[in-house]
Design a protein around this motif. Structure first.
Motif, PDB file in Angstrom:
ATOM      1  N   VAL A  52     -47.220  -7.511   0.103  1.00  0.00           N
ATOM      2  CA  VAL A  52     -46.166  -6.576   0.486  1.00  0.00           C
ATOM      3  C   VAL A  52     -46.007  -6.620   2.004  1.00  0.00           C
ATOM      4  N   LEU A  53     -44.801  -6.947   2.463  1.00  0.00           N
ATOM      5  CA  LEU A  53     -44.496  -6.828   3.886  1.00  0.00           C
ATOM      6  C   LEU A  53     -44.081  -5.380   4.107  1.00  0.00           C
ATOM      7  N   MET A  54     -44.933  -4.592   4.719  1.00  0.00           N
ATOM      8  CA  MET A  54     -44.776  -3.136   4.759  1.00  0.00           C
ATOM      9  C   MET A  54     -44.475  -2.627   6.167  1.00  0.00           C
ATOM     10  N   ASP A  55     -43.321  -1.997   6.319  1.00  0.00           N
ATOM     11  CA  ASP A  55     -42.997  -1.332   7.571  1.00  0.00           C
ATOM     12  C   ASP A  55     -43.794  -0.029   7.649  1.00  0.00           C
ATOM     13  N   ILE A  56     -44.117   0.430   8.848  1.00  0.00           N
ATOM     14  CA  ILE A  56     -44.872   1.674   8.980  1.00  0.00           C
ATOM     15  C   ILE A  56     -43.967   2.890   8.816  1.00  0.00           C
ATOM     16  N   ARG A  57     -42.863   2.909   9.535  1.00  0.00           N
ATOM     17  CA  ARG A  57     -41.983   4.075   9.507  1.00  0.00           C
ATOM     18  C   ARG A  57     -40.885   3.899   8.465  1.00  0.00           C
ATOM     19  N   MET A  58     -40.976   4.688   7.381  1.00  0.00           N
ATOM     20  CA  MET A  58     -39.963   4.678   6.332  1.00  0.00           C
ATOM     21  C   MET A  58     -39.763   6.097   5.826  1.00  0.00           C
ATOM     22  N   PRO A  59     -38.601   6.361   5.213  1.00  0.00           N
ATOM     23  CA  PRO A  59     -38.342   7.702   4.672  1.00  0.00           C
ATOM     24  C   PRO A  59     -39.321   8.058   3.552  1.00  0.00           C
ATOM     25  N   GLY A  60     -39.458   9.361   3.296  1.00  0.00           N
ATOM     26  CA  GLY A  60     -40.356   9.799   2.231  1.00  0.00           C
ATOM     27  C   GLY A  60     -41.794   9.605   2.655  1.00  0.00           C
ATOM     28  N   ILE A  61     -42.515   8.734   1.961  1.00  0.00           N
ATOM     29  CA  ILE A  61     -43.873   8.403   2.386  1.00  0.00           C
ATOM     30  C   ILE A  61     -43.816   7.157   3.261  1.00  0.00           C
ATOM     31  N   ASP A  62     -44.612   7.149   4.317  1.00  0.00           N
ATOM     32  CA  ASP A  62     -44.569   6.014   5.240  1.00  0.00           C
ATOM     33  C   ASP A  62     -45.392   4.842   4.713  1.00  0.00           C
ATOM     34  N   GLY A  63     -45.400   3.762   5.489  1.00  0.00           N
ATOM     35  CA  GLY A  63     -46.094   2.563   5.056  1.00  0.00           C
ATOM     36  C   GLY A  63     -47.595   2.734   4.897  1.00  0.00           C
ATOM     37  N   ILE A  64     -48.187   3.594   5.716  1.00  0.00           N
ATOM     38  CA  ILE A  64     -49.628   3.829   5.619  1.00  0.00           C
ATOM     39  C   ILE A  64     -49.974   4.547   4.320  1.00  0.00           C
ATOM     40  N   GLU A  65     -49.220   5.593   3.994  1.00  0.00           N
ATOM     41  CA  GLU A  65     -49.467   6.318   2.750  1.00  0.00           C
ATOM     42  C   GLU A  65     -49.172   5.433   1.540  1.00  0.00           C
ATOM     43  N   ALA A  66     -48.137   4.615   1.636  1.00  0.00           N
ATOM     44  CA  ALA A  66     -47.822   3.691   0.545  1.00  0.00           C
ATOM     45  C   ALA A  66     -48.971   2.706   0.329  1.00  0.00           C
ATOM     46  N   THR A  67     -49.542   2.224   1.422  1.00  0.00           N
ATOM     47  CA  THR A  67     -50.685   1.317   1.333  1.00  0.00           C
ATOM     48  C   THR A  67     -51.866   2.014   0.688  1.00  0.00           C
ATOM     49  N   ARG A  68     -52.101   3.242   1.075  1.00  0.00           N
ATOM     50  CA  ARG A  68     -53.196   4.027   0.511  1.00  0.00           C
ATOM     51  C   ARG A  68     -53.014   4.229  -0.997  1.00  0.00           C
ATOM     52  N   ARG A  69     -51.796   4.517  -1.409  1.00  0.00           N
ATOM     53  CA  ARG A  69     -51.526   4.748  -2.832  1.00  0.00           C
ATOM     54  C   ARG A  69     -51.680   3.481  -3.655  1.00  0.00           C
ATOM     55  N   LEU A  70     -51.298   2.360  -3.082  1.00  0.00           N
ATOM     56  CA  LEU A  70     -51.481   1.093  -3.787  1.00  0.00           C
ATOM     57  C   LEU A  70     -52.957   0.825  -4.039  1.00  0.00           C
ATOM     58  N   GLY A  71     -53.773   1.072  -3.016  1.00  0.00           N
ATOM     59  CA  GLY A  71     -55.209   0.875  -3.180  1.00  0.00           C
ATOM     60  C   GLY A  71     -55.799   1.819  -4.199  1.00  0.00           C
ATOM     61  N   ALA A  72     -55.374   3.077  -4.162  1.00  0.00           N
ATOM     62  CA  ALA A  72     -55.893   4.078  -5.097  1.00  0.00           C
ATOM     63  C   ALA A  72     -55.512   3.745  -6.533  1.00  0.00           C
ATOM     64  N   ALA A  73     -54.372   3.086  -6.709  1.00  0.00           N
ATOM     65  CA  ALA A  73     -53.906   2.725  -8.044  1.00  0.00           C
ATOM     66  C   ALA A  73     -54.543   1.443  -8.556  1.00  0.00           C
ATOM     67  N   GLY A  74     -55.370   0.823  -7.716  1.00  0.00           N
ATOM     68  CA  GLY A  74     -56.045  -0.402  -8.128  1.00  0.00           C
ATOM     69  C   GLY A  74     -55.175  -1.638  -8.041  1.00  0.00           C
ATOM     70  N   SER A  75     -54.099  -1.572  -7.260  1.00  0.00           N
ATOM     71  CA  SER A  75     -53.214  -2.723  -7.121  1.00  0.00           C
ATOM     72  C   SER A  75     -53.924  -3.877  -6.413  1.00  0.00           C
ATOM     73  N   SER A  76     -53.660  -5.083  -6.874  1.00  0.00           N
ATOM     74  CA  SER A  76     -54.248  -6.272  -6.243  1.00  0.00           C
ATOM     75  C   SER A  76     -53.367  -6.812  -5.121  1.00  0.00           C
ATOM     76  N   ALA A  77     -52.220  -6.175  -4.902  1.00  0.00           N
ATOM     77  CA  ALA A  77     -51.300  -6.635  -3.852  1.00  0.00           C
ATOM     78  C   ALA A  77     -51.933  -6.470  -2.475  1.00  0.00           C
ATOM     79  N   ARG A  78     -51.771  -7.489  -1.647  1.00  0.00           N
ATOM     80  CA  ARG A  78     -52.240  -7.427  -0.268  1.00  0.00           C
ATOM     81  C   ARG A  78     -51.122  -6.898   0.615  1.00  0.00           C
ATOM     82  N   VAL A  79     -51.458  -6.019   1.529  1.00  0.00           N
ATOM     83  CA  VAL A  79     -50.441  -5.412   2.384  1.00  0.00           C
ATOM     84  C   VAL A  79     -50.516  -5.995   3.786  1.00  0.00           C
ATOM     85  N   LEU A  80     -49.389  -6.536   4.227  1.00  0.00           N
ATOM     86  CA  LEU A  80     -49.262  -7.046   5.590  1.00  0.00           C
ATOM     87  C   LEU A  80     -48.336  -6.085   6.328  1.00  0.00           C
ATOM     88  N   ILE A  81     -48.899  -5.313   7.229  1.00  0.00           N
ATOM     89  CA  ILE A  81     -48.132  -4.308   7.958  1.00  0.00           C
ATOM     90  C   ILE A  81     -47.288  -4.967   9.046  1.00  0.00           C
TER      91      ILE A  81
END
Length: 230
Positions: A52-81
């Motif tokens: 996932v090419l993840m921007d930090i500043r986005m509406p709703g939940i930001d890129g950091i929280e999105a990254t955190r949620r992916l990890g908590a959900a057990g996603s195997s996707a790698r996040v490149l900020i």
């Protein structure tokens, strides 16, 4: 096999630009786009994304929280900020959330493609300017009074390997330093990650500094450049 990429950025022009850059690469496929963090989490899980090419500043939940949620959900996707220089203060928090790498938005196209391949391959990557900011962040933090319990489970040899990872040594360099084979180092690294429940070398470096095992100094670096398999 093609690397499946999701582009998450609230600016359509940025998403279009990244898609155009990546469209000519035979081993990279853009499978989706997201304009906010929540959509990024949902699409990453539903599309079987590798990176996932993840921007930090986005509406709703930001890129950091999105990254955190992916990890908590057990996603195997790698996040490149993807970040701009003036936002590098978020690096430490994003690493703790589970990001595998950082890249400045104005990086050359070739560097972007290399970063995607590196992260998809299980390695981790930080731009040098971001690395310096992260070291400065660690240097300002007080030393912990005691190491985490999980750190105590590491053998003396594993602790030694972890210190060398945090200094920026590749597996080959660690093998030379300890007079052992590359395969032995890979085994030690795998055991360190397993015992500490970490995803990759970036997380191992963060753990080494947070625990006080390694203290920032003039010769210290972060072992996160793509110089050897972990």
């Amino acid at each position: 096999m093609s690397i499946r990429v999701l582009i998450a950025d609230d600016q359509e022009l940025v998403r279009t630009g990244f898609r155009m850059i990546l469209s000519g690469e035979p081993d990279i496929t853009v499978v989706g786009e997201a304009s906010d963090g929540l959509a990024a989490v949902e699409l990453a899980r539903g599309l079987g994304v590798d990176v996932v090419l993840m921007d930090i500043r986005m509406p709703g939940i930001d890129g950091i929280e999105a990254t955190r949620r992916l990890g908590a959900a057990g996603s195997s996707a790698r996040v490149l900020i993807l970040t701009t220089f003036d936002l590098t203060e978020y690096v430490y928090e994003a690493l703790r959330a589970g990001a595998s790498g950082f890249l400045l938005k104005d990086a050359p196209a070739a560097q972007l493609m290399t970063a995607i391949r590196v992260v998809a391959d299980g390695e981790a990557l930080l731009a040098p300017t971001i690395t310096r900011r992260l070291i400065a962040e660690f240097a300002q933090r007080p030393a912990p009074s005691a190491r985490p319990a999980a750190m105590e489970e590491l053998t003396e040899r594993e602790l030694e390997v972890l210190r060398l990872i945090a200094r920026g040594l590749s597996n080959a360099e660690i093998a030379k330093e300890l007079f052992v084979g590359d395969a032995t180092v890979k085994t030690h690294v795998a055991r360190i990650l397993m015992k500490l429940e970490l995803r990759d070398r970036v997380q191992a470096v963060v753990a080494a500094y947070e625990s006080g095992l390694v203290q920032p100094g003039p010769k210290e670096g972060l072992g996160v450049e793509p110089r050897g398999r972990g």
